[in-house]
Design a protein around this motif. Sequence first.
Motif, PDB file in Angstrom:
ATOM      1  N   LEU A 211      13.204  16.861 -26.572  1.00 56.37           N
ATOM      2  CA  LEU A 211      14.357  16.994 -27.376  1.00 56.37           C
ATOM      3  C   LEU A 211      15.619  17.759 -26.778  1.00 56.37           C
ATOM      4  N   GLU A 215      19.140  14.179 -30.581  1.00 56.07           N
ATOM      5  CA  GLU A 215      18.610  13.758 -31.852  1.00 56.07           C
ATOM      6  C   GLU A 215      18.639  14.476 -33.262  1.00 56.07           C
ATOM      7  N   THR A 216      18.505  14.020 -34.056  1.00 54.58           N
ATOM      8  CA  THR A 216      18.375  14.703 -35.469  1.00 54.58           C
ATOM      9  C   THR A 216      16.942  15.093 -36.094  1.00 54.58           C
ATOM     10  N   GLU A 217      16.786  15.963 -36.816  1.00 52.03           N
ATOM     11  CA  GLU A 217      15.529  16.125 -37.376  1.00 52.03           C
ATOM     12  C   GLU A 217      14.888  14.798 -38.065  1.00 52.03           C
ATOM     13  N   GLU A 218      15.743  13.942 -38.792  1.00 53.52           N
ATOM     14  CA  GLU A 218      15.585  12.721 -39.263  1.00 53.52           C
ATOM     15  C   GLU A 218      15.027  11.705 -38.306  1.00 53.52           C
ATOM     16  N   ILE A 220      13.625  12.619 -35.469  1.00 48.86           N
ATOM     17  CA  ILE A 220      12.225  12.827 -35.000  1.00 48.86           C
ATOM     18  C   ILE A 220      11.114  12.446 -36.033  1.00 48.86           C
ATOM     19  N   PHE A 221      11.506  12.835 -37.194  1.00 48.91           N
ATOM     20  CA  PHE A 221      10.422  12.443 -38.304  1.00 48.91           C
ATOM     21  C   PHE A 221      10.265  10.988 -38.297  1.00 48.91           C
ATOM     22  N   ILE A 254      16.685  23.697 -28.166  1.00 51.32           N
ATOM     23  CA  ILE A 254      16.000  23.823 -29.433  1.00 51.32           C
ATOM     24  C   ILE A 254      14.989  25.280 -29.282  1.00 51.32           C
ATOM     25  N   LYS A 258      11.355  25.817 -34.144  1.00 53.37           N
ATOM     26  CA  LYS A 258      11.643  24.757 -34.502  1.00 53.37           C
ATOM     27  C   LYS A 258      10.632  23.942 -33.913  1.00 53.37           C
ATOM     28  N   TYR A 262       7.995  21.349 -35.955  1.00 53.49           N
ATOM     29  CA  TYR A 262       7.834  20.124 -35.555  1.00 53.49           C
ATOM     30  C   TYR A 262       6.267  19.843 -35.115  1.00 53.49           C
ATOM     31  N   SER A 276       3.832  21.013 -28.650  1.00 58.04           N
ATOM     32  CA  SER A 276       5.274  21.306 -28.839  1.00 58.04           C
ATOM     33  C   SER A 276       5.756  22.769 -28.443  1.00 58.04           C
TER      34      SER A 276
END
Length: 297
Positions: A211, A215-218, A220-221, A254, A258, A262, A276
């Motif tokens: 990370l 990248e965005t949260e979206e 990663i999801f 990060i 956060k 995740y 994580s």
Amino acid sequence: MIDLPVVPAVTEIKRKPDWLRVKLPVGKEYAQVRSLVDTHKLHTICESGNCPNMGECWGAGTATFMILGNICTRSCSFCAVATGRPLAVDFDEPNRVANSVKLMGVKHCVITSVDRDDIKDGGSIIWAETLKAIRKESPITTLETLIPDFRGIWDNLYRVLDERPEVVSHNMETVKRLTRQVRIQAKYDRSLEALKRISEFGLRTKTGIMLGLGETEEDIFEAMDDLVANGVHILTLGQYLQPTKNHHPVVDWIHPDKFAMYKEVGMAKGLKYVESGPLVRSSYHAEKHLFPIEGVY
């Protein structure tokens, strides 16, 4: 050979946050592992990858061995391993690695390799021979293999899987949107297929994502959903650290909170275990990933 891309430097270099500070490697156990690695002319991803946990892991008497040399045929923009034309395959390497594992008394051994796209078998023969040699010399040692994608030549993948290591890992490294930028010669879907085939073979299946690359949260999801859909059991998430100014820049630091979020999301989506944190790397606390999983033998 593809030259390492020169990534434009960010206009402002962000200061590394306090939570990424690590202690210098010291102690008797560290010195012993250092001596064994040097004496037996072994390569470790701990050194070649500039891993921030080398002091902790070597101090605990463990190391992640890197086979098939220390020159990679690929030129990923994040990686500190040297790129170029590798030396000839060393067929005595499996015995040297196995002997060192025995001397170190390693309980859980992690093996990785450079990519060897220059040879027909992709290095899979040395992979298989190394696992066999370790099992012969240290039959109670459990094995984790962090393998390449073998360019999608699945017979080479199965040559390694046939040895049935306790954990088989192949790293996605980044999210789908950034793959072409970060992993120059890799393919997101090909890596997913490799993971799916490992899982369908009935083995513990693991991958890792860095990370802080933009990248965005979206993103990663989406990656988590893809991993669950392809049978991945274990995911590691860690902070990307830029090896040199010519590598991909760090876009974000990060925060540990956060990373904790995740982990919760990944577990809720169906992953069996998520390691994580900022300093997490593929083989960090690898011995914890041997827990029973339904359908894995």
